[in-house]
Design an enzyme around this catalytic site. Structure first.
Site, PDB file in Angstrom:
ATOM      1  N   LEU A   1       0.915  -1.081   0.050  1.00 10.01           N
ATOM      2  CA  LEU A   1      -0.074  -0.075   0.037  1.00 10.01           C
ATOM      3  C   LEU A   1       0.843   1.101  -0.095  1.00 10.01           C
ATOM      4  O   LEU A   1       1.628   1.415   0.880  1.00 10.01           O
ATOM      5  CB  LEU A   1      -0.849  -0.018   1.191  1.00 10.01           C
ATOM      6  CG  LEU A   1      -1.809  -1.084   1.371  1.00 10.01           C
ATOM      7  CD1 LEU A   1      -2.989  -0.890   2.565  1.00 10.01           C
ATOM      8  CD2 LEU A   1      -2.410  -1.480  -0.053  1.00 10.01           C
ATOM      9  N   ALA A   2       0.536   2.074  -0.991  1.00 11.51           N
ATOM     10  CA  ALA A   2       1.347   3.238  -1.187  1.00 11.51           C
ATOM     11  C   ALA A   2       0.895   4.313  -1.777  1.00 11.51           C
ATOM     12  O   ALA A   2       1.119   5.464  -2.561  1.00 11.51           O
ATOM     13  CB  ALA A   2       2.734   2.871  -2.111  1.00 11.51           C
ATOM     14  N   ALA A   3      -0.736   4.449  -1.324  1.00 12.74           N
ATOM     15  CA  ALA A   3      -1.452   5.556  -2.004  1.00 12.74           C
ATOM     16  C   ALA A   3      -1.589   6.633  -1.221  1.00 12.74           C
ATOM     17  O   ALA A   3      -1.972   7.712  -1.668  1.00 12.74           O
ATOM     18  CB  ALA A   3      -2.628   4.910  -2.418  1.00 12.74           C
TER      19      ALA A   3
ATOM     20  N   ARG B   1       2.184  15.485   5.395  1.00 14.26           N
ATOM     21  CA  ARG B   1       2.861  15.961   6.453  1.00 14.26           C
ATOM     22  C   ARG B   1       4.371  15.849   6.215  1.00 14.26           C
ATOM     23  O   ARG B   1       5.203  16.365   6.962  1.00 14.26           O
ATOM     24  CB  ARG B   1       2.601  15.104   7.836  1.00 14.26           C
ATOM     25  CG  ARG B   1       1.340  15.627   8.576  1.00 14.26           C
ATOM     26  CD  ARG B   1       0.961  14.431   9.389  1.00 14.26           C
ATOM     27  NE  ARG B   1       0.281  13.333   8.859  1.00 14.26           N
ATOM     28  CZ  ARG B   1       0.317  12.171   9.705  1.00 14.26           C
ATOM     29  NH1 ARG B   1       0.550  12.209  10.941  1.00 14.26           N
ATOM     30  NH2 ARG B   1      -0.264  11.061   9.087  1.00 14.26           N
TER      31      ARG B   1
ATOM     32  N   LYS C   1       5.108  10.208  -0.639  1.00 14.07           N
ATOM     33  CA  LYS C   1       5.786   9.882   0.643  1.00 14.07           C
ATOM     34  C   LYS C   1       6.661   8.722   0.460  1.00 14.07           C
ATOM     35  O   LYS C   1       7.924   8.629   1.097  1.00 14.07           O
ATOM     36  CB  LYS C   1       4.706   9.648   1.582  1.00 14.07           C
ATOM     37  CG  LYS C   1       5.290   9.070   3.122  1.00 14.07           C
ATOM     38  CD  LYS C   1       4.381   9.281   4.213  1.00 14.07           C
ATOM     39  CE  LYS C   1       3.254   8.119   4.215  1.00 14.07           C
ATOM     40  NZ  LYS C   1       2.655   8.067   5.478  1.00 14.07           N
TER      41      LYS C   1
ATOM     42  N   ASN D   1      -2.165  -3.420  16.112  1.00 21.72           N
ATOM     43  CA  ASN D   1      -2.117  -4.279  14.539  1.00 21.72           C
ATOM     44  C   ASN D   1      -1.183  -3.351  14.119  1.00 21.72           C
ATOM     45  O   ASN D   1      -0.949  -2.196  14.103  1.00 21.72           O
ATOM     46  CB  ASN D   1      -3.330  -3.779  14.079  1.00 21.72           C
ATOM     47  CG  ASN D   1      -3.684  -4.156  12.378  1.00 21.72           C
ATOM     48  OD1 ASN D   1      -2.827  -5.173  12.107  1.00 21.72           O
ATOM     49  ND2 ASN D   1      -4.279  -3.621  11.511  1.00 21.72           N
TER      50      ASN D   1
ATOM     51  N   SER E   1      59.433  17.792  -9.557  1.00 18.07           N
ATOM     52  CA  SER E   1      58.168  18.804  -8.856  1.00 18.07           C
ATOM     53  C   SER E   1      57.926  19.691  -9.971  1.00 18.07           C
ATOM     54  O   SER E   1      58.658  20.464 -10.603  1.00 18.07           O
ATOM     55  CB  SER E   1      58.622  19.345  -7.856  1.00 18.07           C
ATOM     56  OG  SER E   1      59.112  18.378  -6.571  1.00 18.07           O
TER      57      SER E   1
END
Ligand code: UD1
Ligand code: CA
Length: 457
Positions: free
Chosen positions: A8-10, A15, A22, A170, A406
């Site tokens: 679930l990434a909806a 915030r 997100k 849960n 050098s």
């Protein structure tokens, strides 16, 4: 049974105060959802369904793979509704695991324990006992056949004062048979305090069908924590880094301060490796036995050989540092560089696309670009390969045992032969043959009776 994972990434992630979805906010340079996908793959999932709502294009660009299916949830009507978007794809006779795109630190071993407890004909539920479970759904148990069995989940906003006292919460992560899950999801209602289709309601459905809901638990709470804002994201980052630091130490690396190391990718260490404070490792980095990494080093996609010493404030990227080398302090080894065994680069030396031969040395203040440098070469302080004419990059070739004076400017393309020498301050534009001295500088002349300028009063 085969395994499918629904992520679930909806959620919009308001915030985060960000235009980035997100789940694309990173932990250790990887999007949170990328960590979740990694875990799903390690579990052997044959299909992974990513349920998205916002920023679908950004998501499809950030995480890729043949095993991924992106499923849009046009309106966010609740977690049950979200999982249901994947229903058309789910097979009846497979295990379906629900994970969350903003919960990146769940251990694969924890998910394996969930797979192990689930009865073939029942469900698995990942729960956690919290001192303060406020906000979480509560696990409702009843005594059945002498055991406290899970019979439902009640959301905070729907719970009675008595139920609010339950401290088993849960996590949201659960496992069910595809056929069961689809049937239960199709029967959900939104008749609750939030007017949402709760995924959690499937527990009561399972129980009412007489299915056993077995529970598993994470080792630590952080495994089931999500990030809703950048404060929580930073906390997950620290927790992740602490976990990696611990793994490195268990594998035999010494960290001067495990709280001051950042690994943003895969770091592999041999035995007796020691890493001082404030080092950052990105991409794939391998450090062989007995190598020492000083403070404040940044090492990206590189290999560090046995007994090598990387001194403080050194940056190494896309490079190979072979055994017994020393590099730094304040050196910068850029992409395409190979330091062969026992070679040495000191402070303020920059190297790019250069092979630096066995036992060669560049102690101070040099730029070595597009160079093929043999073994036992000494590069004097201030030597520059002039490899770029504004359009083309050209190669400087230096033979074994050469000694570069050098402040030499080696104007490429140019070859310095084996055992050849260049005089200090030379601008070398033509080949110097083997064992010859190349001098390319104005002759010194001394002027007598020279008066220095004086200040006008
Ligand atoms: C949910 C659980 C709760 C649990 C808690 C753990 C439900 C009803 N409640 O509550 O029991 O203790 O997680 O954190 O499942 N999402 C969607 N589409 C939606 C709604 C949510 O993709 O329509 C995603 C969100 O982006 C989020 C996740 O699902 O990543 C959880 O949703 P959220 O609304 O935060 O659920 P909680 O109220 O925290
Ligand atoms: Ca939540």
């Amino acid at each position: 049974m085969s395994l499918s994972v629904v992520i679930l990434a909806a959620g919009k992630g308001t915030r985060m105060r960000s235009s980035l979805p997100k789940v694309l906010h990173p932990v250790a340079h990887k999007p949170m959802v990328g960590h979740v996908i990694d875990s799903a793959r390690q579990l052997g999932a044959s299909n992974i369904y990513v349920v998205y709502g916002f920023g679908g294009e950004a998501l499809k660009e950030a995480v890729t793979g043949d095993d991924l299916t992106f499923v849009e949830q046009v309106e966010q009507l609740g977690t049950g509704h979200a999982v249901d978007q994947a229903s058309p794809f789910l097979k009846d006779d497979e295990n379906v695991l629900v994970l969350y795109g903003d919960v990146p630190l769940t251990k694969v071993s924890t998910l394996e324990s969930l797979l192990a407890v689930k009865p073939d004909n029942g469900m698995g539920l990942l729960t956690v006992h919290l001192a303060n479970p406020t906000g979480y759904g509560r696990i409702v148990r009843e005594e059945i056949n002498g055991q406290q069995q899970v019979v439902g989940i009640i959301e905070q906003k729907d719970a009675s004062p008595e139920q609010l006292k339950i401290n088993e919460a849960n996590t949201g992560i659960l496992l069910a048979n595809g056929g069961d899950l689809k049937r239960w999801l199709s029967n959900l209602s939104s008749d609750n305090a939030q007017g949402e289709y709760y995924l959690t309601d499937i527990i009561a459905s399972a129980h009412s069908e007489g299915k056993v809901i077995a529970t598993a638990y994470p080792e630590t709470e952080v495994e089931v924590e999500g990030a809703n804002n950048r404060v929580q994201l930073a906390q997950l980052e620290r927790a992740y880094q602490a976990r990696i630091a611990e793994e490195l130490m268990i594998a035999g690396a010494s960290l001067r301060d495990p709280a001051r190391i950042d690994v943003r990718g895969n770091l592999t260490t041999g035995t007796e490796v020691s890493i001082d404070v404030n080092c950052i490792f990105e991409g794939n980095v391998t450090i062989a036995n007995n190598a020492v990494i000083g403070a404040n080093c940044i090492i990206i996609n590189s290999t560090i050989g046995e007994n090598a010493v990387i001194k403080p404030n050194t940056i190494i990227e896309d490079a190979v540092i072979e055994a017994d080398c020393s590099v730094g302090p304040f050196a910068r080894i850029r992409p395409g560089s190979v330091m062969k065994q026992d070679s040495h680069v000191g402070n303020f030396v920059e190297m790019k696309n250069t092979t630096f031969g066995v036992g060669s040395k560049a102690g101070h203040l040099s730029y070595l670009g597009n160079a093929e440098i043999g073994s036992k070469v000494n590069i004097g302080a201030g030597t520059i390969t002039c490899n770029y004419d504004g359009v083309n990059k050209s190669t400087t070739t230096i033979g074994d045992n050469a000694f570069i004076g050098s402040n030499s400017s080696l104007v490429a393309p140019v070859t310095i032969g084996a055992s050849a020498t260049t005089g200090a301050g030379s601008v070398i534009t033509k080949e110097v043959e083997d064992s010859h001295l190349g001098l390319g500088r104005a002759k010194q002349r001394n002027v007598s009776g020279w008066n220095r300028p004086v200040k006008k009063s």
